[in-house]
Every structure is written in C-alpha cells, then in structure tokens.
Scaffold this active site. Structure first.
Site, PDB file in Angstrom:
ATOM      1  N   GLU A   1       0.882  -1.300  -0.045  1.00 43.26           N
ATOM      2  CA  GLU A   1       0.101   0.154  -0.051  1.00 43.26           C
ATOM      3  C   GLU A   1       0.923   1.116  -0.016  1.00 43.26           C
ATOM      4  O   GLU A   1       1.813   1.099   0.528  1.00 43.26           O
ATOM      5  CB  GLU A   1      -0.618  -0.042   1.405  1.00 43.26           C
ATOM      6  CG  GLU A   1      -2.030   0.252   1.329  1.00 43.26           C
ATOM      7  CD  GLU A   1      -3.013   1.207   0.475  1.00 43.26           C
ATOM      8  OE1 GLU A   1      -2.610   1.496  -0.528  1.00 43.26           O
ATOM      9  OE2 GLU A   1      -4.092   1.356   0.644  1.00 43.26           O
TER      10      GLU A   1
ATOM     11  N   GLY B   1      -6.661   3.416   8.186  1.00 46.66           N
ATOM     12  CA  GLY B   1      -6.416   2.268   8.515  1.00 46.66           C
ATOM     13  C   GLY B   1      -7.476   1.332   8.114  1.00 46.66           C
ATOM     14  O   GLY B   1      -7.371   0.138   7.817  1.00 46.66           O
TER      15      GLY B   1
ATOM     16  N   ASP C   1      -1.262  10.863  -5.316  1.00 43.68           N
ATOM     17  CA  ASP C   1      -1.821  11.940  -6.098  1.00 43.68           C
ATOM     18  C   ASP C   1      -2.700  13.140  -5.233  1.00 43.68           C
ATOM     19  O   ASP C   1      -3.220  12.734  -4.172  1.00 43.68           O
ATOM     20  CB  ASP C   1      -2.711  11.452  -7.266  1.00 43.68           C
ATOM     21  CG  ASP C   1      -4.083  10.628  -6.584  1.00 43.68           C
ATOM     22  OD1 ASP C   1      -3.916   9.729  -5.658  1.00 43.68           O
ATOM     23  OD2 ASP C   1      -5.084  11.263  -7.102  1.00 43.68           O
TER      24      ASP C   1
ATOM     25  N   ASP D   1      -3.884   5.872   6.193  1.00 43.54           N
ATOM     26  CA  ASP D   1      -4.640   6.900   6.825  1.00 43.54           C
ATOM     27  C   ASP D   1      -5.215   6.518   8.225  1.00 43.54           C
ATOM     28  O   ASP D   1      -4.845   6.209   9.229  1.00 43.54           O
ATOM     29  CB  ASP D   1      -5.308   7.520   5.866  1.00 43.54           C
ATOM     30  CG  ASP D   1      -5.817   8.848   6.021  1.00 43.54           C
ATOM     31  OD1 ASP D   1      -4.971   9.709   6.468  1.00 43.54           O
ATOM     32  OD2 ASP D   1      -6.809   9.127   5.893  1.00 43.54           O
TER      33      ASP D   1
END
Ligand code: XMP
Ligand code: MG
Length: 184
Positions: free
Chosen positions: A103, A109, A163, A107
């Site tokens: 990953e 989770g 991004d 954040d």
C-alpha cells in the site's frame, strides 16, 4: 537532472535519495524474511502503490509475482466513513500463496484492515503488509503493518505514486501540498 517543484507544493518531506534508501532497506528485509520460500506474491493496491511496488519488486532477491487490486470507499467522506469495497480483484487466486499487500499510505487504517480481513478468508499460506507511509495521528482502526517505510504528519502528500485528483503521481519525491490546494 532535477525535477522542478510545482507551485502547489508546500514542502518536500522525503527526497528521492531518502525514499530509495528506505525502499532498499525494506526490500532487503523482505528478501531475508522470505529467503527460503519458493515464491511470494506482491499485491499492490491501485493506483497509489504502483511506483513503490515497482521499485520494491525490482530490489527483491526472492522469486516473486506481482498482482493488483483496486478499492473504493463508499460515501462522500471517502475512506473516513470506514466502508471499503473491492472494485478490482487479483488476476490469480491467492489461496496457498505467500502474500504481501503493498500500500502507498495508511491513513485511518480502514483500507488495509478490510484487505487483510478479506484476504485472510481466502487462506493464503501467509499474509503480511508493506506500507510506504503512515499517518499515525489519523488512525481509526489498529492494523498490523509488517514493513513500514516512513511515518509522516497529518498533511496531504503527493508524489512517488500519490496524487491529488490524479495529479503529481510521477514526482520522484514525496511532498506536502499547500492546504489551499486540497481544502477548497
Ligand atoms: P485509509 O484511511 O483507508 O486510507 O487508511 C488509505 C487511502 O487513503 C488515501 N490517502 C492519501 N492519498 N495522499 C494521497 O495521495 C495522502 O496524503 C493520502 N492520505 C490518504 C490513499 O488512497 C490510501 O490508499
Ligand atoms: Mg491508495
């Protein structure tokens, strides 16, 4: 050759050399841990992990396959609502395989928690997680990460696969965006 820093970038948090050194260290650790295995499967979570996965995989000394999944979050709050669903599954079944989920960033989770739970149900030979970035301040569920690149503060980051609205993914470094860019 250096890549220009876009106007929307507030600060470079992790430069290219720092990232590459850490990816090498993580790859060395994975190669050591799986040295006696015939084959492992890296499952990247699209799209954010594709550059990290490419660099990591090329540094491994153990035989490996690469596969991908894509996930989506229900609702306007995104992953913060906690409801995650798989929108693209792996090409090959993972049953009986030594799997590492790769990953870009953890954040809340919820995403990794969901993936590890649903993969466990498929009975892989083993299952671990490898995450480039973690924002510990944002955690809602505790998820075990076996290989972690860096902990970062609670700011929106882009570059090295990450991004904002699909922009900035191919920057070679990881940078914090100016808050006015993502808060409007
Ligand atoms: P959870 O909350 O499920 O979310 O752990 C993980 C996903 O949230 C996205 N995310 C980010 N993407 N810059 C990004 O480009 C960030 O700073 C960021 N924070 C969270 C990402 O898709 C990740 O897979
Ligand atoms: Mg992602």
């Amino acid at each position: 050759m250096s890549v220009p820093v876009p106007n929307s970038v507030e600060q470079v948090l992790l430069d290219e050399e720092t990232i590459q050194q850490r990816v090498q260290a993580v790859a060395d650790q994975v190669s050591a841990d799986y040295r006696d295995k015939e084959q492992i499967v890296l499952v990247g979570v699209l799209k954010g992990s594709f550059i990290f996965l490419a660099d990591l995989a090329r540094r491994l000394t153990v035989p490996h396959h690469v596969d991908f999944v894509a996930v989506s979050s229900y609702g306007a709050q995104g992953a913060a609502s906690g409801a995650v669903r798989l929108i693209m599954d792996t090409r090959a079944p993972i049953t009986g395989q030594h799997v590492i989920v790769v990953e870009d960033i953890m954040d809340t989770g919820y995403t990794l928690d969901y993936l590890l739970r649903s993969f466990t149900a498929r009975q892989p030979a083993s299952l671990k997680s490898c995450v480039l970035l973690s924002k510990p301040e944002r955690r809602q569920v505790e998820v075990e990460v076996d290989y972690l690149g860096f902990e970062i503060p609670n700011v929106w980051v882009v570059g090295y696969g990450l991004d904002f609205a699909d922009r900035f993914r191919t920057l070679p470094y990881i940078a914090a965006l100016k808050p006015e860019v993502y808060q409007k």
